[in-house]
Design an enzyme around this catalytic site. Structure first.
Site, PDB file in Angstrom:
ATOM      1  CG  HIS A 113      -2.227   0.717   0.998  1.00  9.85           C
ATOM      2  ND1 HIS A 113      -2.473   1.476  -0.108  1.00  9.85           N
ATOM      3  CD2 HIS A 113      -3.355   0.774   1.752  1.00  9.85           C
ATOM      4  CE1 HIS A 113      -3.687   1.990  -0.035  1.00  9.85           C
ATOM      5  NE2 HIS A 113      -4.250   1.568   1.097  1.00  9.85           N
ATOM      6  CG  ASP A 134      -3.020   5.133  -3.970  1.00  9.56           C
ATOM      7  OD1 ASP A 134      -2.376   5.047  -2.909  1.00  9.56           O
ATOM      8  OD2 ASP A 134      -2.919   6.100  -4.747  1.00  9.56           O
TER       9      ASP A 134
END
Length: 504
Positions: free
Chosen positions: A475, A479
């Protein structure tokens, strides 16, 4: 005659190094493979050995200066050194020279073969020959295990095994001597007397151990972390402590108090007799460490979807006979998934990127890692430039890597440089899982078991062969929108394979 000493390979994505220490000065005598200097990068410490025997000439790059890969470090004048240089030759080199000169005529040393970049030691896993056995040239006589691959040791020539220096389960350094053999027709006797284990004791355990200089980066890290050098096992030449040794010691020392404070619950004598304690192989230890490092480093999340595999299965059944007849390889599912991932990575390039310090490195190519289970553990061979390959080329490459993985013949180069990984847990019956990233990659796709399930299509309930897909991603780079988009594009390509041909 003068020989150049250049910066060795520094590893993937490393573009420069700093000269930390010169262990020799101009005019000093050097032997083949004797360490000349030590380089430090932002990832590892690299030793620079002498390529030839001779006298160190000009030192081009001083301590503290920065160099690029393959840059010139120094020169060596080959041949017999001057008397002055001979006097300063290290004691262990003299001892080695005397030992070599004392070696009986007709005897041949069996050295540790090349272990690959950054690998400094290996464990003898199996001896296939014993003292007194005759061997043919290139016949496999032993197998070594490193923390990355298994390495076969062939006989350098025909003859008879006369001594074994390193027993099974013992560790040997890169460049060390495993055994000795009497060459075929040699004058020496091949009496079957095994070398005692004490003969394999490295020089670092002798009285001259205190003269061995540890890596500067290791000394610095031990000072910062308050680690006693006596508690760290050195993996460098002659037992020198390297930076990686300190990192390993610090990572293993932290949980030690908890382990001693809460030992395993006592078991009955009957239970103890039925237990079996087996030491982890070096490969298994590395797998465990890398998987835990991935969890500790990356901000790892997993997103799921499912795919209707009917279109791919129908297409495969229609053309598999013609495909195998023309290309000599079976048409499997992995080529479809590889093509679908390549297609999706073009649209979502961050899934094919990696973090390097404070930079994000986007890859304009796809080196596809294909996770494969082997009897010794999980390995990830890499299909290089998979984005440039046809279905047949992908299937052939996957088949070849799979065979090498099962036979333990994968080289280090074949497991490096991957930009994205596919893991097929479905072959073992897994219905759903959350795969762990393969650092420094930012994405891994998990395939699972194909199972008939009722689904609704055009308002009707039908039975379709369905598979759950899982994308684990970092992450920090990817995204949620990008991760979901990637998985949807893979799903679309597999449910309508013509999209791959139309690049849609």
């Amino acid at each position: 005659m003068s020989t150049e000493v250049r910066v060795p390979a520094l590893g993937e994505s490393v573009t420069e190094a700093t000269v930390a220490t010169w262990f020799k000065k101009p005019g000093d005598a050097v032997e083949v493979d004797e360490m000349l200097c030590e380089l430090e990068t932002d990832k590892v410490t690299v030793e620079v050995p002498s390529p030839v025997a001779g006298t160190l000439g000009e030192v081009v790059v001083a301590e503290g200066e920065t160099v690029s890969p393959d840059a010139l470090l120094a020169t060596i004048s080959e041949g017999a050194p001057s008397a002055g240089a001979e006097d300063v030759r290290p004691r262990e080199v003299e001892t080695t020279a005397k030992a070599e000169s004392a070696q009986p005529s007709g005897h041949v040393d069996i050295p540790v073969p090349s272990l690959g970049e950054s690998v400094t030691e290996a464990t003898v896993a199996t001896w296939y020959k014993k003292v007194g056995d005759t061997v043919a040239a290139d016949e496999m006589i032993a197998e070594l295990e490193t923390d990355k691959v298994s390495v076969e040791v062939p006989a350098p020539q025909s003859g008879t095994i006369s001594k074994i220096h390193i027993a099974e389960g013992e560790t040997v350094s890169a460049g060390g001597i495993l055994a000795q053999m009497a060459a075929e027709g040699g004058a020496a006797s091949a009496a079957p007397t095994a070398e005692p284990a004490a003969a394999a004791t490295p020089p670092s355990e002798s009285g001259s151990a205190k003269d061995i200089e540890n890596a500067p980066s290791a000394n610095k890290m031990m000072a910062e972390k308050g680690i006693d050098p006596a508690s760290v096992k050195g993996s460098g030449r002659d037992g020198r402590i390297m930076k990686e040794d300190v990192m390993n010691a610090s990572s293993t020392s932290a949980p030690a108090p908890a382990a001693s404070a809460a030992p395993r619950a006592p078991v009955s004598a009957d239970d103890a007799n039925r237990e079996e304690r087996v030491k982890m192989t070096r490969l298994r230890q590395t797998i465990a460490r890398r998987l835990k490092d991935a969890q500790n480093t990356a901000a790892m999340l997993t997103t799921f979807n499912e795919v209707d595999m009917k279109a791919v299965m129908d297409l495969r059944n229609t053309y598999k006979a013609e495909f195998e007849k023309k290309h000599g390889v079976r048409l499997g599912f992995m080529s479809f998934f590889t093509k679908a991932c390549v297609h999706a990575l073009k649209e979502v390039p961050e899934v094919n990127a990696e973090i390097d310090g404070t930079d994000i490195v986007y890859k304009n190519f796809v080196h596809m890692g294909v996770a494969a289970g082997t009897p010794t553990g999980l390995v990830v061979p890499v299909i290089r430039d998979a984005d440039q390959m046809s279905f047949a080329e992908i299937e052939k490459a996957i088949g070849e890597k799979g065979r090498k993985a099962r036979d333990g013949k994968l080289s280090m180069a074949e497991m490096q440089g991957g930009t994205f990984t596919i893991s097929n847990g479905g072959v073992y019956g897994s219905l759903m899982s959350s795969p762990i990233l393969n650092p420094p990659q930012s994405g891994i796709l998990g395939m699972h078991k194909i199972q008939d399930r009722p689904v609704v299509i055009n308002g009707e309930i039908v039975i379709r062969p369905m598979m759950y897909l899982a994308l684990s991603y970092d992450h920090r780079v990817v995204d949620g929108k990008g991760a979901v988009t990637f998985l949807v594009r893979v799903k679309e390509a597999l449910e309508d394979p013509q999209r791959l041909l139309m690049d849609l």
